[in-house]
Motif scaffolding. Structure first.
Motif, PDB file in Angstrom:
ATOM      1  N   VAL A 290      50.014  34.000  44.206  1.00 11.05           N
ATOM      2  CA  VAL A 290      48.622  34.065  44.642  1.00 11.05           C
ATOM      3  C   VAL A 290      47.814  34.553  43.446  1.00 11.05           C
ATOM      4  O   VAL A 290      48.134  35.584  42.858  1.00 11.05           O
ATOM      5  CB  VAL A 290      48.445  35.033  45.830  1.00 11.05           C
ATOM      6  N   GLU A 291      46.791  33.778  43.079  1.00 10.17           N
ATOM      7  CA  GLU A 291      45.974  34.179  41.938  1.00 10.17           C
ATOM      8  C   GLU A 291      44.503  33.911  42.228  1.00 10.17           C
ATOM      9  O   GLU A 291      44.168  33.108  43.103  1.00 10.17           O
ATOM     10  CB  GLU A 291      46.426  33.446  40.676  1.00 10.17           C
ATOM     11  N   PRO A 292      43.615  34.596  41.500  1.00 12.02           N
ATOM     12  CA  PRO A 292      42.186  34.435  41.782  1.00 12.02           C
ATOM     13  C   PRO A 292      41.647  33.109  41.248  1.00 12.02           C
ATOM     14  O   PRO A 292      41.981  32.692  40.141  1.00 12.02           O
ATOM     15  CB  PRO A 292      41.551  35.612  41.029  1.00 12.02           C
ATOM     16  N   VAL A 293      40.824  32.449  42.059  1.00  8.82           N
ATOM     17  CA  VAL A 293      40.063  31.278  41.618  1.00  8.82           C
ATOM     18  C   VAL A 293      38.598  31.578  41.914  1.00  8.82           C
ATOM     19  O   VAL A 293      38.222  31.778  43.071  1.00  8.82           O
ATOM     20  CB  VAL A 293      40.515  29.986  42.345  1.00  8.82           C
ATOM     21  N   GLN A 294      37.794  31.628  40.857  1.00 11.07           N
ATOM     22  CA  GLN A 294      36.391  31.998  41.037  1.00 11.07           C
ATOM     23  C   GLN A 294      35.595  30.865  41.680  1.00 11.07           C
ATOM     24  O   GLN A 294      35.767  29.693  41.347  1.00 11.07           O
ATOM     25  CB  GLN A 294      35.755  32.348  39.685  1.00 11.07           C
ATOM     26  N   GLY A 295      34.738  31.234  42.632  1.00  9.53           N
ATOM     27  CA  GLY A 295      33.796  30.285  43.227  1.00  9.53           C
ATOM     28  C   GLY A 295      32.398  30.859  43.145  1.00  9.53           C
ATOM     29  O   GLY A 295      32.184  32.014  43.492  1.00  9.53           O
TER      30      GLY A 295
ATOM     31  N   GLN B  16      36.951  27.811  39.386  1.00 12.04           N
ATOM     32  CA  GLN B  16      37.333  28.070  38.002  1.00 12.04           C
ATOM     33  C   GLN B  16      38.477  29.079  37.953  1.00 12.04           C
ATOM     34  O   GLN B  16      38.419  30.127  38.606  1.00 12.04           O
ATOM     35  CB  GLN B  16      36.147  28.619  37.196  1.00 12.04           C
ATOM     36  N   ASN B  17      39.496  28.751  37.161  1.00 14.99           N
ATOM     37  CA  ASN B  17      40.619  29.670  36.953  1.00 14.99           C
ATOM     38  C   ASN B  17      40.324  30.544  35.739  1.00 14.99           C
ATOM     39  O   ASN B  17      40.689  30.212  34.608  1.00 14.99           O
ATOM     40  CB  ASN B  17      41.918  28.881  36.743  1.00 14.99           C
ATOM     41  N   ILE B  18      39.637  31.656  35.967  1.00 15.38           N
ATOM     42  CA  ILE B  18      39.264  32.537  34.843  1.00 15.38           C
ATOM     43  C   ILE B  18      39.631  33.990  35.151  1.00 15.38           C
ATOM     44  O   ILE B  18      38.937  34.926  34.781  1.00 15.38           O
ATOM     45  CB  ILE B  18      37.757  32.405  34.507  1.00 15.38           C
ATOM     46  N   GLY B  19      40.756  34.156  35.859  1.00  7.45           N
ATOM     47  CA  GLY B  19      41.227  35.506  36.167  1.00  7.45           C
ATOM     48  C   GLY B  19      40.299  36.226  37.123  1.00  7.45           C
ATOM     49  O   GLY B  19      39.727  35.621  38.033  1.00  7.45           O
ATOM     50  N   PHE B  20      40.133  37.532  36.901  1.00 12.03           N
ATOM     51  CA  PHE B  20      39.352  38.357  37.827  1.00 12.03           C
ATOM     52  C   PHE B  20      37.882  38.491  37.404  1.00 12.03           C
ATOM     53  O   PHE B  20      37.202  39.419  37.814  1.00 12.03           O
ATOM     54  CB  PHE B  20      40.002  39.740  37.971  1.00 12.03           C
TER      55      PHE B  20
ATOM     56  N   TRP C 278      44.348  39.734  44.950  1.00 18.92           N
ATOM     57  CA  TRP C 278      45.089  40.762  44.205  1.00 18.92           C
ATOM     58  C   TRP C 278      46.554  40.869  44.646  1.00 18.92           C
ATOM     59  O   TRP C 278      47.284  41.730  44.178  1.00 18.92           O
ATOM     60  CB  TRP C 278      44.396  42.127  44.372  1.00 18.92           C
ATOM     61  N   SER C 279      47.004  39.995  45.547  1.00 19.05           N
ATOM     62  CA  SER C 279      48.341  40.145  46.148  1.00 19.05           C
ATOM     63  C   SER C 279      49.480  40.019  45.145  1.00 19.05           C
ATOM     64  O   SER C 279      50.551  40.591  45.325  1.00 19.05           O
ATOM     65  CB  SER C 279      48.514  39.132  47.289  1.00 19.05           C
ATOM     66  N   ASN C 280      49.251  39.282  44.072  1.00 20.99           N
ATOM     67  CA  ASN C 280      50.294  39.113  43.051  1.00 20.99           C
ATOM     68  C   ASN C 280      50.677  40.432  42.378  1.00 20.99           C
ATOM     69  O   ASN C 280      51.775  40.555  41.832  1.00 20.99           O
ATOM     70  CB  ASN C 280      49.820  38.102  41.994  1.00 20.99           C
ATOM     71  N   CYS C 281      49.808  41.440  42.483  1.00 17.24           N
ATOM     72  CA  CYS C 281      50.110  42.708  41.796  1.00 17.24           C
ATOM     73  C   CYS C 281      51.320  43.422  42.405  1.00 17.24           C
ATOM     74  O   CYS C 281      51.869  44.333  41.797  1.00 17.24           O
ATOM     75  CB  CYS C 281      48.891  43.630  41.785  1.00 17.24           C
ATOM     76  N   TRP C 282      51.774  42.975  43.597  1.00 16.05           N
ATOM     77  CA  TRP C 282      52.955  43.586  44.220  1.00 16.05           C
ATOM     78  C   TRP C 282      54.258  42.914  43.777  1.00 16.05           C
ATOM     79  O   TRP C 282      55.340  43.389  44.109  1.00 16.05           O
ATOM     80  CB  TRP C 282      52.857  43.510  45.751  1.00 16.05           C
TER      81      TRP C 282
ATOM     82  N   TRP D 257      25.716  34.334  43.062  1.00 18.54           N
ATOM     83  CA  TRP D 257      26.849  35.252  42.982  1.00 18.54           C
ATOM     84  C   TRP D 257      28.158  34.476  42.839  1.00 18.54           C
ATOM     85  O   TRP D 257      28.156  33.247  42.909  1.00 18.54           O
ATOM     86  CB  TRP D 257      26.909  36.160  44.215  1.00 18.54           C
ATOM     87  N   ALA D 258      29.237  35.218  42.654  1.00 20.51           N
ATOM     88  CA  ALA D 258      30.569  34.608  42.567  1.00 20.51           C
ATOM     89  C   ALA D 258      31.568  35.481  43.309  1.00 20.51           C
ATOM     90  O   ALA D 258      31.377  36.693  43.442  1.00 20.51           O
ATOM     91  CB  ALA D 258      31.003  34.455  41.110  1.00 20.51           C
ATOM     92  N   GLY D 259      32.642  34.851  43.810  1.00 23.88           N
ATOM     93  CA  GLY D 259      33.734  35.563  44.482  1.00 23.88           C
ATOM     94  C   GLY D 259      35.062  35.014  44.020  1.00 23.88           C
ATOM     95  O   GLY D 259      35.123  33.989  43.324  1.00 23.88           O
ATOM     96  N   LEU D 260      36.140  35.687  44.399  1.00 25.80           N
ATOM     97  CA  LEU D 260      37.487  35.300  43.962  1.00 25.80           C
ATOM     98  C   LEU D 260      38.327  34.897  45.164  1.00 25.80           C
ATOM     99  O   LEU D 260      38.675  35.723  46.003  1.00 25.80           O
ATOM    100  CB  LEU D 260      38.159  36.463  43.219  1.00 25.80           C
ATOM    101  N   ARG D 261      38.661  33.617  45.240  1.00 26.99           N
ATOM    102  CA  ARG D 261      39.513  33.129  46.339  1.00 26.99           C
ATOM    103  C   ARG D 261      40.977  33.428  46.030  1.00 26.99           C
ATOM    104  O   ARG D 261      41.417  33.301  44.894  1.00 26.99           O
ATOM    105  CB  ARG D 261      39.373  31.623  46.486  1.00 26.99           C
ATOM    106  N   PRO D 262      41.759  33.755  47.067  1.00 26.84           N
ATOM    107  CA  PRO D 262      43.199  34.006  46.864  1.00 26.84           C
ATOM    108  C   PRO D 262      43.981  32.688  46.879  1.00 26.84           C
ATOM    109  O   PRO D 262      44.515  32.271  47.902  1.00 26.84           O
ATOM    110  CB  PRO D 262      43.566  34.908  48.043  1.00 26.84           C
ATOM    111  N   SER D 263      44.030  32.019  45.736  1.00 23.57           N
ATOM    112  CA  SER D 263      44.701  30.725  45.641  1.00 23.57           C
ATOM    113  C   SER D 263      46.198  30.860  45.910  1.00 23.57           C
ATOM    114  O   SER D 263      46.847  31.777  45.417  1.00 23.57           O
ATOM    115  CB  SER D 263      44.481  30.153  44.242  1.00 23.57           C
ATOM    116  N   SER D 264      46.742  29.940  46.700  1.00 27.39           N
ATOM    117  CA  SER D 264      48.194  29.851  46.916  1.00 27.39           C
ATOM    118  C   SER D 264      48.584  28.384  46.749  1.00 27.39           C
ATOM    119  O   SER D 264      47.733  27.501  46.820  1.00 27.39           O
ATOM    120  CB  SER D 264      48.574  30.378  48.307  1.00 27.39           C
ATOM    121  N   PRO D 265      49.875  28.092  46.504  1.00 24.59           N
ATOM    122  CA  PRO D 265      50.271  26.737  46.095  1.00 24.59           C
ATOM    123  C   PRO D 265      49.817  25.610  47.014  1.00 24.59           C
ATOM    124  O   PRO D 265      49.398  24.558  46.548  1.00 24.59           O
ATOM    125  CB  PRO D 265      51.796  26.825  46.026  1.00 24.59           C
TER     126      PRO D 265
END
Length: 369
Positions: A221-226, A264-268, A207-211, A300-308
């Protein structure tokens, strides 16, 4: 010194622990229940997967994972009654294209954790008799371990909640920073409450991009679902972790086997998909066919904080004199977590650092902005 930490995943919790043990007063916030996002969802391998595929800056932090978690477990377990279960199973990697690279990496860096050896089929069967016949050889990392990350998080949260220097606020959304003259005066919640502190830390993972907008920075930084799957086998049935084509099997001491993981890049969106689960299942039984005989007890699934590059942002945020970062760990938050938190504690308290902090600098955010 009073420090407010936003985000109570593994990065925020370990940062709080490091600073509280140094005598700092900590106020810790999470938008949901503490420890219930990516940190809970991950596998807990205490190494970057295929470390040679990552920048060395990732491995420079990850190399401390097993040692630091063993130290924290020894300190916290008598208080919390919870064992992290650091399980030294070793790992087998079946990707043939990585054999020579992995063996060369071992020779170059001489990191005991990354010691590996080439195994032919007879040796492979001795190390793990459940491996499919289609794999005639592997590279074996005998010293790699995994951690039972839900237990880790439970122990950290239990310890911090009873700590005299720590206050934990769950299910609170921090909406904005109140800034004057490059200094944060307070943070404001979505229901209008204000909290003041001397220093502030962003440890908000995916969620860091929200700042970005408020801080006038580009925070990439964006979410990548695993997605993950959990089998239940007899206790100590699968003797090693296994890896092939970025899919892994992680045995726990009680016979649970954690299997994953997709990207998977499918947002949150945290809903598991049937197709992805079928892909994970197929990859698991390809490595260990007998898993098909055991029940799947959870998915289950979680959201990784992807960075470049996968290199996290650790240090003071640009243009502000009391805001700090500890985010962007991508797939390696659990294994980089202890050293990341220690590094940030050292920077905040102006202590000698365990690694050169320049590689993790938030000036990269400024350049991106």
């Amino acid at each position: 010194m009073h420090i407010a930490i936003i985000g109570a995943g593994v990065s925020g919790l370990l940062t709080a622990l490091e600073l509280a043990e140094q005598g700092c007063k900590i106020t810790l916030f999470d938008q949901q229940q503490a420890g219930h996002a990516a940190s809970w969802a991950g596998g807990g391998i205490l190494s970057a997967m295929y470390p040679w595929r990552y920048p060395q800056e990732v491995n420079d932090l990850a190399q401390y994972a097993k040692q630091f978690y063993q130290q924290w477990n020894a300190k916290l377990q008598p208080v919390t009654g919870i064992d992290f279960q650091i399980h030294e199973t070793g790992m087998l990697i079946f990707d043939e294209d990585d054999f020579d690279i992995g063996l060369a990496y071992k020779e170059k860096y001489q990191d005991p954790i990354q010691h590996c050896e080439y195994l032919k089929r007879t040796q492979l069967e001795h190390v793990n008799p459940h491996i499919s016949q289609q794999f005639q050889h592997a590279i074996y990392f005998p010293h790699l371990a995994n951690i039972r990350n839900p237990r880790l998080l439970k122990s950290l949260i239990t310890y911090l909640k009873q700590h005299p220097n720590v206050e934990v606020h769950e299910n609170i959304w921090i909406e904005k920073f109140n800034i004057q003259n490059q200094h944060i005066q307070s943070i404001q919640t979505s229901n209008g409450q204000h909290f003041v502190a001397d220093q502030f830390v962003i440890a908000t993972g995916a969620w860091s991009n929200c700042w970005s907008e408020q801080l006038q920075l580009s925070i990439p930084v964006e979410p990548v679902q695993g997605q993950m799957m959990l089998f239940k086998t007899p206790e100590n049935w699968l003797p090693t972790m296994c890896m092939n084509k970025v899919m892994y099997l992680i045995p726990r001491m009680d016979g649970h086997v954690v299997c994953g993981s997709s990207m998977q890049n499918i947002g949150f969106d945290q809903r598991p998909s049937v197709q992805t689960q079928q892909n994970i299942y197929k990859a698991c039984v390809e490595m260990v066919p007998e898993l098909a005989n055991f029940p799947i007890v959870k998915q289950w699934a979680g959201l990784r904080p992807s960075s470049p590059t996968g290199i996290p942002y650790i240090g003071k945020m640009p243009e502000l004199d009391n805001l700090w970062a500890n985010f962007g760990h991508y797939r390696n938050g659990l294994c980089m977590g202890p050293a990341s938190a220690q590094l940030l504690r050292q920077l905040i308290l102006n202590q000698d650092t365990l690694v050169n902090p320049n590689a993790y600098s938030t000036e990269r955010l400024k350049q991106a902005g």
